[in-house]
Design a protein around this motif. Structure first.
Motif, PDB file in Angstrom:
ATOM      1  N   ASP A  78       0.832  -1.209   0.000  1.00  0.00           N
ATOM      2  CA  ASP A  78       0.000   0.000   0.000  1.00  0.00           C
ATOM      3  C   ASP A  78       0.864   1.255   0.000  1.00  0.00           C
ATOM      4  O   ASP A  78       0.556   2.218  -0.723  1.00  0.00           O
ATOM      5  CB  ASP A  78      -0.937   0.002   1.212  1.00  0.00           C
ATOM      6  N   ASP A  79       1.946   1.266   0.804  1.00  0.00           N
ATOM      7  CA  ASP A  79       2.848   2.425   0.824  1.00  0.00           C
ATOM      8  C   ASP A  79       3.456   2.652  -0.558  1.00  0.00           C
ATOM      9  O   ASP A  79       3.530   3.783  -1.040  1.00  0.00           O
ATOM     10  CB  ASP A  79       3.969   2.227   1.852  1.00  0.00           C
ATOM     11  N   TYR A  80       3.898   1.593  -1.157  1.00  0.00           N
ATOM     12  CA  TYR A  80       4.515   1.674  -2.495  1.00  0.00           C
ATOM     13  C   TYR A  80       3.489   2.168  -3.513  1.00  0.00           C
ATOM     14  O   TYR A  80       3.777   3.057  -4.316  1.00  0.00           O
ATOM     15  CB  TYR A  80       5.057   0.290  -2.883  1.00  0.00           C
ATOM     16  N   GLN A  81       2.286   1.605  -3.445  1.00  0.00           N
ATOM     17  CA  GLN A  81       1.232   2.007  -4.385  1.00  0.00           C
ATOM     18  C   GLN A  81       0.843   3.468  -4.167  1.00  0.00           C
ATOM     19  O   GLN A  81       0.637   4.217  -5.133  1.00  0.00           O
ATOM     20  CB  GLN A  81       0.002   1.104  -4.228  1.00  0.00           C
ATOM     21  N   ASP A  82       0.743   3.891  -2.906  1.00  0.00           N
ATOM     22  CA  ASP A  82       0.405   5.294  -2.607  1.00  0.00           C
ATOM     23  C   ASP A  82       1.451   6.248  -3.186  1.00  0.00           C
ATOM     24  O   ASP A  82       1.124   7.288  -3.757  1.00  0.00           O
ATOM     25  CB  ASP A  82       0.276   5.517  -1.098  1.00  0.00           C
ATOM     26  N   LYS A  83       2.725   5.891  -3.018  1.00  0.00           N
ATOM     27  CA  LYS A  83       3.794   6.742  -3.535  1.00  0.00           C
ATOM     28  C   LYS A  83       3.741   6.782  -5.063  1.00  0.00           C
ATOM     29  O   LYS A  83       3.921   7.845  -5.670  1.00  0.00           O
ATOM     30  CB  LYS A  83       5.154   6.228  -3.045  1.00  0.00           C
ATOM     31  N   CYS A  84       3.470   5.642  -5.681  1.00  0.00           N
ATOM     32  CA  CYS A  84       3.342   5.622  -7.151  1.00  0.00           C
ATOM     33  C   CYS A  84       2.155   6.457  -7.614  1.00  0.00           C
ATOM     34  O   CYS A  84       2.242   7.190  -8.608  1.00  0.00           O
ATOM     35  CB  CYS A  84       3.199   4.179  -7.658  1.00  0.00           C
ATOM     36  N   LEU A 109      11.676   2.572  -1.657  1.00  0.00           N
ATOM     37  CA  LEU A 109      10.598   1.759  -1.107  1.00  0.00           C
ATOM     38  C   LEU A 109      10.635   0.346  -1.701  1.00  0.00           C
ATOM     39  O   LEU A 109      10.457  -0.653  -0.989  1.00  0.00           O
ATOM     40  CB  LEU A 109       9.233   2.402  -1.383  1.00  0.00           C
ATOM     41  N   PHE A 110      10.862   0.284  -3.000  1.00  0.00           N
ATOM     42  CA  PHE A 110      10.911  -1.021  -3.654  1.00  0.00           C
ATOM     43  C   PHE A 110      12.093  -1.842  -3.142  1.00  0.00           C
ATOM     44  O   PHE A 110      11.956  -3.039  -2.864  1.00  0.00           O
ATOM     45  CB  PHE A 110      11.005  -0.869  -5.179  1.00  0.00           C
ATOM     46  N   GLU A 111      13.259  -1.225  -2.993  1.00  0.00           N
ATOM     47  CA  GLU A 111      14.438  -1.947  -2.498  1.00  0.00           C
ATOM     48  C   GLU A 111      14.233  -2.423  -1.058  1.00  0.00           C
ATOM     49  O   GLU A 111      14.609  -3.538  -0.704  1.00  0.00           O
ATOM     50  CB  GLU A 111      15.692  -1.068  -2.598  1.00  0.00           C
TER      51      GLU A 111
END
Length: 153
Positions: A78-84, A109-111
């Protein structure tokens, strides 16, 4: 003659008494063996119960680890998706520096997600290996005790 009969009867009763004493001693030895076997069986039962409890605890720990892992994965996804999504919404109005900052944050975030996934996967595999080892040990112990019991019979 009566004295001889009395002595013979006394001798027979003495022999019977000795034979009954021997029989009693044999029975007592047999009961002692059975008592020892019972103590060993009770100890084996206690060990088996402890092994089963340990396996059950390991299974519970594995389930708890899995639940935390799923929760953690969902949160980071969710954090990654929100940032994207934030980057996608601001893309048209963002400067090159802001785009680079977004890109850097997303890559970080991905790493982090990838590294934590690999660590969690390794922990999960270790827990599964420990559980499998405990189960195999339990099966081997049961087979060994079964063979010992059959050999005693």
């Amino acid at each position: 003659v009566r004295l001889q009969q009395a002595m013979s009867t006394y001798n027979d009763r003495g022999s019977q008494l000795i034979q009954e004493t021997v029989n009693f001693a044999q029975l007592m030895m047999h009961l002692a063996d059975l008592s020892g076997d019972l103590e060993v069986a009770e100890l084996d039962l206690q060990i088996a119960i402890e092994q089963v409890h340990r396996v059950e605890q390991m299974l519970e720990d594995l389930k708890a680890h899995h639940d935390k892992y799923v929760e953690w994965m969902n949160q980071h996804r969710d954090d990654y998706q929100d940032k994207c999504d934030e980057f996608a919404n601001a893309y048209d109005t963002a400067s090159t520096a802001e785009k680079d900052a977004f890109k850097q944050q997303i890559v970080e975030l991905f790493e982090q997600f990838k590294q934590a996934f690999e660590e969690s996967n390794a922990q999960y595999i270790d827990l599964m290996n420990d559980l499998t080892t405990a189960l195999y040990n339990k099966v081997a112990t049961v087979k060994q005790h079964s063979m010992v019991q059959r050999s005693m019979i």
